[in-house]
Design a protein around this motif. Structure first.
Motif, PDB file in Angstrom:
ATOM      1  N   PRO A 262       0.802  -1.229   0.000  1.00 14.54           N
ATOM      2  CA  PRO A 262       0.000   0.000   0.000  1.00 14.54           C
ATOM      3  C   PRO A 262       0.835   1.278   0.000  1.00 14.54           C
ATOM      4  N   ALA A 263       2.090   1.189   0.457  1.00 13.62           N
ATOM      5  CA  ALA A 263       2.960   2.369   0.449  1.00 13.62           C
ATOM      6  C   ALA A 263       3.189   2.896  -0.967  1.00 13.62           C
ATOM      7  N   HIS A 264       2.966   2.064  -1.974  1.00  9.03           N
ATOM      8  CA  HIS A 264       3.146   2.507  -3.355  1.00  9.03           C
ATOM      9  C   HIS A 264       2.125   3.563  -3.751  1.00  9.03           C
ATOM     10  N   VAL A 265       0.998   3.599  -3.068  1.00  7.70           N
ATOM     11  CA  VAL A 265      -0.097   4.500  -3.463  1.00  7.70           C
ATOM     12  C   VAL A 265       0.348   5.954  -3.461  1.00  7.70           C
ATOM     13  N   GLU A 266       0.922   6.402  -2.373  1.00  9.01           N
ATOM     14  CA  GLU A 266       1.303   7.809  -2.287  1.00  9.01           C
ATOM     15  C   GLU A 266       2.475   8.139  -3.197  1.00  9.01           C
ATOM     16  N   LEU A 267       3.373   7.171  -3.415  1.00  7.17           N
ATOM     17  CA  LEU A 267       4.466   7.398  -4.360  1.00  7.17           C
ATOM     18  C   LEU A 267       3.911   7.649  -5.759  1.00  7.17           C
ATOM     19  N   LEU A 268       2.929   6.857  -6.133  1.00  5.46           N
ATOM     20  CA  LEU A 268       2.327   6.993  -7.450  1.00  5.46           C
ATOM     21  C   LEU A 268       1.553   8.303  -7.558  1.00  5.46           C
ATOM     22  N   ALA A 269       0.765   8.604  -6.530  1.00  7.43           N
ATOM     23  CA  ALA A 269      -0.002   9.856  -6.543  1.00  7.43           C
ATOM     24  C   ALA A 269       0.931  11.062  -6.608  1.00  7.43           C
ATOM     25  N   ALA A 270       2.027  11.017  -5.865  1.00  5.62           N
ATOM     26  CA  ALA A 270       2.980  12.122  -5.856  1.00  5.62           C
ATOM     27  C   ALA A 270       3.609  12.327  -7.229  1.00  5.62           C
ATOM     28  N   ALA A 271       3.841  11.230  -7.959  1.00  9.46           N
ATOM     29  CA  ALA A 271       4.423  11.348  -9.300  1.00  9.46           C
ATOM     30  C   ALA A 271       3.457  12.048 -10.249  1.00  9.46           C
ATOM     31  N   PHE A 272       2.182  11.679 -10.216  1.00  7.66           N
ATOM     32  CA  PHE A 272       1.201  12.360 -11.061  1.00  7.66           C
ATOM     33  C   PHE A 272       1.143  13.855 -10.719  1.00  7.66           C
ATOM     34  N   ARG A 281      -6.952  11.554  -7.265  1.00 12.22           N
ATOM     35  CA  ARG A 281      -7.652  11.106  -6.059  1.00 12.22           C
ATOM     36  C   ARG A 281      -7.157   9.715  -5.657  1.00 12.22           C
ATOM     37  N   VAL A 282      -7.161   9.450  -4.343  1.00 11.42           N
ATOM     38  CA  VAL A 282      -6.678   8.177  -3.812  1.00 11.42           C
ATOM     39  C   VAL A 282      -7.698   7.607  -2.842  1.00 11.42           C
ATOM     40  N   ARG A 283      -7.949   6.280  -2.935  1.00  7.19           N
ATOM     41  CA  ARG A 283      -8.786   5.587  -1.962  1.00  7.19           C
ATOM     42  C   ARG A 283      -8.090   4.290  -1.543  1.00  7.19           C
ATOM     43  N   LEU A 284      -7.948   4.095  -0.234  1.00  2.63           N
ATOM     44  CA  LEU A 284      -7.369   2.873   0.317  1.00  2.63           C
ATOM     45  C   LEU A 284      -8.482   2.135   1.048  1.00  2.63           C
TER      46      LEU A 284
END
Length: 339
Positions: A262-272, A281-284
């Motif tokens: 799940p730590a990949h989520v914010e890395l990916l969002a930050a790249a966009f 938008r992000v949902r966990l």
């Protein structure tokens, strides 16, 4: 079980079983009473035209918004399944959900799936080429609005969707489910070490390091044997994400995912966001695994024993609401029944 895990896909590639012997061409008709119809189409591909199903909502008075679905790693059919009795068919679920909201959905077989034999899994670049052809097919239809198209990618499909969107700003949005933010090799290193740390039988750091190293060594064999894994091994998904200044992005991820942390989520969002995208938008989702199925533990070895193999209502609801808003689709989840 669909080969979201790369080891399962390797077993599938090794088998080289004919599609006919496995009866890998299920019916893709709309369910009885569905408010949409299912049309068989063919998507051009460098290998051979790919079988696909386009679900078209009934009762439309104008051109429809549409989505193209992208499966994870492996050779899968248009439902995201591998064998006829596979209970896990996420793409069929997503197509049904979106078409009940007034969105046409195109889902396609992977290369080789229904062409008489199972080839080695296609690379992400090859999948991207096929999906671009699927998008072009939709844009050429009189009943589809070319300005209201989005991509939905699961797992490796979450790598492919930004690759396409980076060069196609006319898309209305991309939805990523369980998408990685690191290369396959980096991700597997993380997971191997985490698994060793959780193993109560391994009492020392040396034991944990030894077990993790052995696991990684066995997986390195896959990189050399299967082209799809060779591409993913060192492919960094973040540069493509940084090039997606538009369209809008929705990232959905399971909190118990043990295949893509799940730590990949914010890395990916930050790249966009770093690339200038203003709508990310992000949902966990708690107790949800990599398959987007309810699972308090998320261990891939336990997938087959799960009581349900269906994508959770929470995930489908979040996906449908976002897609409906971005595409200006019907708010009514049950449009007119087909006549």
């Amino acid at each position: 079980m669909a080969p979201i895990g790369l080891g399962l896909a390797l077993q599938q590639a090794d088998a080289q079983t004919t599609a006919d012997s496995l009866r890998l061409v299920p019916a893709h008709a709309a369910p009885p009473g569905a408010p949409y119809r299912a049309v068989e189409v063919r998507v051009p591909s460098a290998a051979a035209a790919l079988g696909a199903t386009l679900t078209i909502p009934c009762g439309a008075t104008d051109r429809l918004p549409a989505a193209v679905l992208i499966a994870g790693t492996g050779v899968q059919d248009r439902d995201g399944g591998v064998v006829p009795d596979d209970r896990y068919r996420p793409l069929r679920q997503i197509a049904d959900t979106l078409s009940r909201r007034g969105i046409a959905v195109l889902r396609l077989d992977d290369r080789g799936f229904a062409e008489g034999k199972l080839w080695s899994p296609p690379t992400a670049e090859e999948v991207a080429a096929d999906v671009r052809n699927a998008v072009a097919l939709l844009r050429g239809r009189a009943d589809i609005d070319p300005q209201r198209l989005l991509l939905v990618g699961h797992s490796e499909g979450g790598i492919v969707a930004p690759m396409i969107a980076a060069g196609d700003s006319a898309l209305a949005g991309i939805i990523l489910l369980g998408a990685p933010a690191k290369s396959w090799r980096q991700t597997r290193q993380e997971l191997a070490r985490a698994a060793a740390e959780r193993d109560p039988r391994l009492r020392t750091a040396e034991e944990r390091d030894s077990v993790a190293s052995a696991q990684l060594a066995s997986e390195e064999v896959m990189i050399t044997r299967v082209r799809a894994f060779g591409f993913l091994a060192d492919h960094d998904p973040l540069p493509a994400a940084r090039r997606v200044r538009r369209p809008s992005v929705l990232i959905l991820h399971g909190a118990t995912d043990q295949q893509v942390p799940p730590a990949h989520v914010e890395l990916l969002a930050a790249a966009f966001r770093a690339g200038g995208n203003r709508d990310v938008r992000v949902r966990l989702f708690p107790e949800t695994n990599h398959l987007m199925v309810h699972d308090p533990h998320g261990d891939p070895s336990g997938y087959e024993a799960l009581p349900s193999q269906t994508v959770t209502a929470e995930v489908l609801g979040a996906l449908a609401e976002w897609a409906s808003t971005r595409l200006g689709a019907r708010s009514d989840p049950q449009p007119s029944t087909c006549r």
